[in-house]
Each structure stands twice: as C-alpha cells, then as structure tokens.
Design a protein around this motif. Structure first.
Motif, PDB file in Angstrom:
ATOM      1  N   GLN A 403      44.965  39.824  31.685  1.00  0.00           N
ATOM      2  CA  GLN A 403      43.812  40.568  31.182  1.00  0.00           C
ATOM      3  C   GLN A 403      42.847  40.913  32.312  1.00  0.00           C
ATOM      4  O   GLN A 403      42.335  42.045  32.382  1.00  0.00           O
ATOM      5  CB  GLN A 403      43.095  39.754  30.105  1.00  0.00           C
ATOM      6  CG  GLN A 403      41.933  40.500  29.451  1.00  0.00           C
ATOM      7  CD  GLN A 403      41.214  39.649  28.438  1.00  0.00           C
ATOM      8  OE1 GLN A 403      40.465  38.739  28.785  1.00  0.00           O
ATOM      9  NE2 GLN A 403      41.433  39.937  27.166  1.00  0.00           N
ATOM     10  N   ALA A 404      42.590  39.963  33.195  1.00  0.00           N
ATOM     11  CA  ALA A 404      41.673  40.228  34.311  1.00  0.00           C
ATOM     12  C   ALA A 404      42.232  41.331  35.210  1.00  0.00           C
ATOM     13  O   ALA A 404      41.497  42.201  35.692  1.00  0.00           O
ATOM     14  CB  ALA A 404      41.438  38.943  35.107  1.00  0.00           C
ATOM     15  N   GLU A 405      43.547  41.290  35.440  1.00  0.00           N
ATOM     16  CA  GLU A 405      44.196  42.308  36.268  1.00  0.00           C
ATOM     17  C   GLU A 405      44.052  43.683  35.629  1.00  0.00           C
ATOM     18  O   GLU A 405      43.735  44.669  36.295  1.00  0.00           O
ATOM     19  CB  GLU A 405      45.676  41.930  36.412  1.00  0.00           C
ATOM     20  CG  GLU A 405      46.417  42.665  37.506  1.00  0.00           C
ATOM     21  CD  GLU A 405      47.823  42.107  37.648  1.00  0.00           C
ATOM     22  OE1 GLU A 405      48.094  41.469  38.676  1.00  0.00           O
ATOM     23  OE2 GLU A 405      48.637  42.294  36.701  1.00  0.00           O
ATOM     24  N   ARG A 406      44.266  43.755  34.320  1.00  0.00           N
ATOM     25  CA  ARG A 406      44.164  45.031  33.603  1.00  0.00           C
ATOM     26  C   ARG A 406      42.740  45.579  33.655  1.00  0.00           C
ATOM     27  O   ARG A 406      42.515  46.769  33.894  1.00  0.00           O
ATOM     28  CB  ARG A 406      44.599  44.836  32.145  1.00  0.00           C
ATOM     29  CG  ARG A 406      44.370  46.037  31.224  1.00  0.00           C
ATOM     30  CD  ARG A 406      45.156  47.263  31.658  1.00  0.00           C
ATOM     31  NE  ARG A 406      44.895  48.377  30.775  1.00  0.00           N
ATOM     32  CZ  ARG A 406      45.661  48.681  29.710  1.00  0.00           C
ATOM     33  NH1 ARG A 406      46.720  47.943  29.419  1.00  0.00           N
ATOM     34  NH2 ARG A 406      45.371  49.719  28.956  1.00  0.00           N
ATOM     35  N   LEU A 407      41.741  44.722  33.423  1.00  0.00           N
ATOM     36  CA  LEU A 407      40.343  45.162  33.468  1.00  0.00           C
ATOM     37  C   LEU A 407      39.985  45.687  34.854  1.00  0.00           C
ATOM     38  O   LEU A 407      39.298  46.705  34.989  1.00  0.00           O
ATOM     39  CB  LEU A 407      39.410  44.013  33.079  1.00  0.00           C
ATOM     40  CG  LEU A 407      39.408  43.591  31.605  1.00  0.00           C
ATOM     41  CD1 LEU A 407      38.560  42.342  31.412  1.00  0.00           C
ATOM     42  CD2 LEU A 407      38.884  44.728  30.725  1.00  0.00           C
ATOM     43  N   ALA A 408      40.459  44.999  35.903  1.00  0.00           N
ATOM     44  CA  ALA A 408      40.156  45.438  37.270  1.00  0.00           C
ATOM     45  C   ALA A 408      40.776  46.799  37.555  1.00  0.00           C
ATOM     46  O   ALA A 408      40.154  47.674  38.172  1.00  0.00           O
ATOM     47  CB  ALA A 408      40.659  44.402  38.265  1.00  0.00           C
ATOM     48  N   ILE A 409      42.017  47.007  37.093  1.00  0.00           N
ATOM     49  CA  ILE A 409      42.690  48.293  37.317  1.00  0.00           C
ATOM     50  C   ILE A 409      41.968  49.411  36.572  1.00  0.00           C
ATOM     51  O   ILE A 409      41.709  50.479  37.130  1.00  0.00           O
ATOM     52  CB  ILE A 409      44.164  48.205  36.874  1.00  0.00           C
ATOM     53  CG1 ILE A 409      44.935  47.255  37.784  1.00  0.00           C
ATOM     54  CG2 ILE A 409      44.803  49.587  36.881  1.00  0.00           C
ATOM     55  CD1 ILE A 409      46.337  46.931  37.288  1.00  0.00           C
ATOM     56  N   ASP A 410      41.632  49.188  35.282  1.00  0.00           N
ATOM     57  CA  ASP A 410      40.957  50.222  34.500  1.00  0.00           C
ATOM     58  C   ASP A 410      39.612  50.597  35.109  1.00  0.00           C
ATOM     59  O   ASP A 410      39.256  51.780  35.195  1.00  0.00           O
ATOM     60  CB  ASP A 410      40.754  49.742  33.052  1.00  0.00           C
ATOM     61  CG  ASP A 410      42.035  49.785  32.230  1.00  0.00           C
ATOM     62  OD1 ASP A 410      42.904  50.619  32.553  1.00  0.00           O
ATOM     63  OD2 ASP A 410      42.158  49.010  31.274  1.00  0.00           O
ATOM     64  N   ALA A 424      43.901  52.196  44.929  1.00  0.00           N
ATOM     65  CA  ALA A 424      44.624  51.099  45.588  1.00  0.00           C
ATOM     66  C   ALA A 424      43.761  50.451  46.661  1.00  0.00           C
ATOM     67  O   ALA A 424      43.705  49.217  46.775  1.00  0.00           O
ATOM     68  CB  ALA A 424      45.931  51.630  46.188  1.00  0.00           C
ATOM     69  N   GLN A 425      43.055  51.288  47.456  1.00  0.00           N
ATOM     70  CA  GLN A 425      42.174  50.756  48.491  1.00  0.00           C
ATOM     71  C   GLN A 425      41.043  49.940  47.885  1.00  0.00           C
ATOM     72  O   GLN A 425      40.681  48.871  48.402  1.00  0.00           O
ATOM     73  CB  GLN A 425      41.621  51.898  49.332  1.00  0.00           C
ATOM     74  CG  GLN A 425      42.677  52.590  50.198  1.00  0.00           C
ATOM     75  CD  GLN A 425      42.142  53.836  50.876  1.00  0.00           C
ATOM     76  OE1 GLN A 425      41.059  54.330  50.550  1.00  0.00           O
ATOM     77  NE2 GLN A 425      42.915  54.376  51.835  1.00  0.00           N
ATOM     78  N   ALA A 426      40.486  50.443  46.764  1.00  0.00           N
ATOM     79  CA  ALA A 426      39.387  49.722  46.109  1.00  0.00           C
ATOM     80  C   ALA A 426      39.840  48.354  45.601  1.00  0.00           C
ATOM     81  O   ALA A 426      39.067  47.393  45.600  1.00  0.00           O
ATOM     82  CB  ALA A 426      38.833  50.551  44.952  1.00  0.00           C
ATOM     83  N   LEU A 427      41.112  48.268  45.185  1.00  0.00           N
ATOM     84  CA  LEU A 427      41.642  47.002  44.689  1.00  0.00           C
ATOM     85  C   LEU A 427      42.155  46.113  45.815  1.00  0.00           C
ATOM     86  O   LEU A 427      42.502  44.945  45.584  1.00  0.00           O
ATOM     87  CB  LEU A 427      42.773  47.272  43.696  1.00  0.00           C
ATOM     88  CG  LEU A 427      42.357  47.894  42.357  1.00  0.00           C
ATOM     89  CD1 LEU A 427      43.584  48.329  41.572  1.00  0.00           C
ATOM     90  CD2 LEU A 427      41.520  46.915  41.544  1.00  0.00           C
ATOM     91  N   GLY A 428      42.267  46.677  47.047  1.00  0.00           N
ATOM     92  CA  GLY A 428      42.728  45.894  48.181  1.00  0.00           C
ATOM     93  C   GLY A 428      44.220  45.640  48.187  1.00  0.00           C
ATOM     94  O   GLY A 428      44.673  44.600  48.673  1.00  0.00           O
ATOM     95  N   PHE A 434      50.340  48.852  44.074  1.00  0.00           N
ATOM     96  CA  PHE A 434      49.515  49.428  43.017  1.00  0.00           C
ATOM     97  C   PHE A 434      50.382  50.110  41.961  1.00  0.00           C
ATOM     98  O   PHE A 434      50.148  49.966  40.755  1.00  0.00           O
ATOM     99  CB  PHE A 434      48.522  50.426  43.616  1.00  0.00           C
ATOM    100  CG  PHE A 434      47.637  51.081  42.602  1.00  0.00           C
ATOM    101  CD1 PHE A 434      46.873  50.334  41.732  1.00  0.00           C
ATOM    102  CD2 PHE A 434      47.572  52.466  42.518  1.00  0.00           C
ATOM    103  CE1 PHE A 434      46.055  50.938  40.793  1.00  0.00           C
ATOM    104  CE2 PHE A 434      46.756  53.073  41.593  1.00  0.00           C
ATOM    105  CZ  PHE A 434      46.006  52.306  40.728  1.00  0.00           C
ATOM    106  N   TYR A 435      51.417  50.842  42.389  1.00  0.00           N
ATOM    107  CA  TYR A 435      52.296  51.494  41.422  1.00  0.00           C
ATOM    108  C   TYR A 435      53.081  50.460  40.606  1.00  0.00           C
ATOM    109  O   TYR A 435      53.356  50.688  39.417  1.00  0.00           O
ATOM    110  CB  TYR A 435      53.244  52.470  42.132  1.00  0.00           C
ATOM    111  CG  TYR A 435      52.631  53.819  42.328  1.00  0.00           C
ATOM    112  CD1 TYR A 435      52.610  54.749  41.293  1.00  0.00           C
ATOM    113  CD2 TYR A 435      52.035  54.171  43.531  1.00  0.00           C
ATOM    114  CE1 TYR A 435      52.019  55.994  41.456  1.00  0.00           C
ATOM    115  CE2 TYR A 435      51.441  55.408  43.709  1.00  0.00           C
ATOM    116  CZ  TYR A 435      51.441  56.324  42.671  1.00  0.00           C
ATOM    117  OH  TYR A 435      50.841  57.550  42.830  1.00  0.00           O
TER     118      TYR A 435
END
Length: 451
Positions: A403-410, A424-428, A434-435
């Motif tokens: 869930q945390a991963e999904r929220l961060a991606i959205d 992708a850069q924003a998520l590091g 990222f894909y």
C-alpha cells in the motif's frame, strides 16, 4: 519582437504602466527570456509562460481586471510592488490567492530570476497536465488509468451501432457521461439526446412522460404532450435507473422496443420512430429478474451490448487528474484562480474509499475551493482527515509495504504529470525498476509520457 517564438523559448509577459521595467527588460533578454510588454487591457491577447505585473494602488483597490487576466491566462504570475503597498488593505489576500510569488522594489535580478525560474517550472507542469485533461475532456471523461483507457476504446467500438446498450455501475461513476459519449460518437450525433430518470418520476406520470398524451386523455391533460420517446426520434433515448421502472411500464417499453412504434395516452394511432435506446442502472438486474422485479424478456432486449463503469477506488491514479479538473471547473464559481492540492491532500484523496465515486470527489473539490485559505487545498478543506477513522483489521507487513508503495507511485505520477523519467527520478529508482513497479500495481496504461 518576432511573431513566432522559438520552440522551448521562455516567454515572459510584462504589464508595466509606469515604465519601471525599462532597464530590466534587456537584462532578462540577455539571460534567455523572450519578453513581451502590454498594457492590462491588451494583455489577454498574448500567451506566455510567466507573467510579471507592476501593481499600482488602483490595481489593489479594483483588482477584478487582474483576477480575470490571471484566471484566463493559465500561466503563473509574479507581482511586483513598492514597499509602500505592502501594508495596504487587501494586498495580502490579493497576492496570496492570485499570484505565484511577489517581488518588492527595487529589483534584485538574482532573486527575481530565481522566482521566474520557479514560476516557469510550475507553469509548464500545469500546462502539461491541462493538455492531458483537455484530451480526456474531449471524450467527456477525465483520467488516464488503464480502466478508463479501455472504456474509451470500448465506447468507440459500440458507438457506431444502433443496438441497445445496458450501462451498469455504482452511483456517481459516470453512467450518463458514458451514454452521452456513445451518442456523441454515433451517426446520430446531430439528432437529439433525450434522458429520463425512471426512478424520479411518479408511477402515474411516467407513461405520459415516455409516450406522451392527447388533449383530454385524463384530468389535467389540457393539451397534447409529446413524450420523451417521440422527442428522441432520429437520436438517442437514455433511460436512467431503468431498474426502478414499474412492471406495467416495463411491458409497454418492451412492446415499443420490439416494434419501434407506440401510441400516445388517449390515442389509438401508432407512431413509428427511429430511436437508439441506452439504459443504465446501479442495481443487479439479473437478481431483480430472479426476484420477479424486472421482466426477463425486457432485460435481454436491453442487454444486447454491455458497459460496466469502474468505481473510483479501483482507478485511484485518476483521482489527482480529476481533482485538478474539478478545481478548474469550480474556480470561476467562487471567483478565484484554480487552487492546486498539497501532497497531504493528494495522499488523503488517494487513501479515501470514495463511496460516492466521481460525484463525491467533485463535491469535495468544490468545497475545497471555497474553504481553502492558502495557495494549496489541504485535506481539511476537502473534509478529509489524515486518518479516515475507519476501523480495519491489521494488515500484514507485505500488505503495508504494498500500500505504501502504491501511494508513493500515485503521488509521484500526479506531481510529475505522468512523465515516466521524472517520476522514476522522483522515486529514486531506475526506469526499468519503475516500469516493473507499474506492472506490479497494474498502473501501466497505453500511452505513458516518454522522457
């Protein structure tokens, strides 16, 4: 000034009634800005990335022309003012609600260039997001989730036919928008689109509403009435909440759909029409048939082609785009520029279950536009707390991480306007990683933005 601007040029529009910027303009042009000057009355004719306006006491006293310009421009604006205006009445509210930033005289070129650079970045992000939404708005549906992309493809296939379509889905998921899109994309687009809510009309009136009546057909029938079916001739008839249609009327509707003829109430003359019938419901019609509340033969007559709308909670990646769209829609209603959403507000919206679906989201954004006091709409303005207060069974560690991963991606997709490399850069993470995450969370649509 050249009429055509080079691709990628940084365009700046300056409104300077007293020539304060005369010495500044060459210095800005030397740093790569394409500068255009105009007075307030003609400024609306020009497009720019960033606007700079020298505020005068008259502007502060009567700010409506400035507000109108900023709202229509779609660009970010920086206010420039003398120190004497800083303590004036209304100046804080004007700058806080309508300008990206402000600069006090005398000019500090380094500080001004920094503010212009930040405004340029925000302006281009907004414009990119607006372009995505305008593309969706041309289909009357906002979003880029895989579910919505698939739905738009399905509607393009169903629209050219004349077969009935049954649209099913929860309340607030846009069933009428689906019907209007089918009509707009069909060969009947130039004909009428007539909608009737079968659950909102009393039983003793619905027959007259659908089929019309002759003068004197019943008490109160003082003149002939053309019904919705007849009014839809050559176009589309949309029967919303078809599951609430009384059984007696279901029989009459079935007869009409079999023969495409009907009689007005009080008449024995058959009228033939050419109408495509679309129906929608939020109830389970198969269950209603099993319980004897809906005619089985009418169900199969309506259910030739099917469309299922998706609840908003199942396409969470569309929530930020929809929120920005509704922010623009309702901004003019409250007389202020569209507000963006804080990261906390986006996270709260992504976490919220949206039982009322898109309709509820629109209402909450409308409320947020009215109540927000800062530049950004916060969770409290939307009526959303950081914690929804719902008691849920404890999640496993894997579920929490997912869930945390999904929220961060959205949230990152929303901030970066779905630009894959920047997200992708924003998520590091790397683009391949990222894909893989997009595939894992089923978020990879057909048209992600490239680098």
């Amino acid at each position: 000034m050249r009429n055509s601007l080079a691709l990628g040029a940084r365009t700046l529009l300056i409104i300077d009634p007293n020539g304060v910027c005369d010495e500044l303009i060459p210095r800005l042009e030397a740093t790569g800005w394409v500068v255009r000057s105009a007075d307030l009355n003609r400024a609306g004719r020009y497009r720019c990335d960033v606007g700079l306006i020298i505020l005068t006491p008259r502007d502060v006293a009567s700010p409506e022309p400035i507000k109108d310009l900023i709202q229509r421009s779609g660009s970010e604006w920086i206010a420039v003012l003398g120190q004497e205006l800083m303590d004036g009445k209304g100046i804080s509210e004007l700058i806080g609600q309508w300008f990206f930033d402000f600069h006090t005289l005398p000019f500090d070129l380094a500080r001004l260039e920094f503010a212009l650079g930040r405004a340029l970045g925000m302006s281009r992000v907004r414009r990119h997001g607006a372009a995505v939404s305008e593309l969706c708005e041309s289909d009357f549906m906002v979003g880029q989730s895989p579910q919505l992309v698939s739905l738009r493809g399905l509607l393009a296939k169903l629209a050219p036919t004349s077969s009935p379509v049954l649209i099913q889905g929860e309340s607030g998921t846009g069933k009428e928008l689906v019907a209007r899109t089918l009509h707009r994309l069909s060969k009947r687009a130039k004909g009428p689109f007539i909608a009737i809510n079968c659950g909102a009309i009393s039983t003793n009136l619905i027959q007259s509403e659908l089929f019309g009546h002759e003068k004197g057909a019943f008490t109160g029938a003082h003149q002939r009435k053309v019904g919705r079916i007849e009014a839809a001739d050559g176009g589309t008839l949309f029967l919303d909440e078809i599951g609430d249609l009384p059984l007696e009327m279901q029989t009459n509707l079935l007869r009409f759909m079999q023969e495409m003829t009907f009689e007005r109430v009080g008449s024995h003359t058959s009228i033939k029409v050419d109408v495509r019938v679309l129906a929608a419901t939020h109830i389970d019609l198969e269950r209603a048939v099993a319980e004897g509340r809906f005619r089985e033969d009418l169900y199969y007559r309506l259910n030739v082609l099917q469309v299922q709308t998706t609840p908003l909670r199942e396409r969470a990646s569309d929530v930020p785009l929809l929120a920005e769209y509704f922010s623009r829609v309702y901004a003019s209603e409250v007389g202020r520029r569209p507000r963006s959403f804080s990261d906390d507000a986006i996270a709260a919206m992504l976490r919220y279950p949206w039982k009322g679906n898109v309709r509820e989201l629109a209402n909450r954004v409308r409320r947020g536009q009215v109540l927000a006091e800062g530049r950004l709409i916060e969770p409290a303005d939307l009526g959303l707390a950081a914690d929804t207060g719902e008691i849920k069974p404890p999640m496993t560690l894997d579920q929490c991480l997912f869930q945390a991963e999904r929220l961060a991606i959205d949230a990152a997709l929303a901030r970066c306007s779905r630009h894959m490399t920047k997200t992708a850069q924003a998520l590091g993470v790397s683009r391949p990683t990222f894909y893989r995450l997009l595939h894992k969370h089923r978020l990879l649509g057909d048209d992600p933005q490239s680098a």
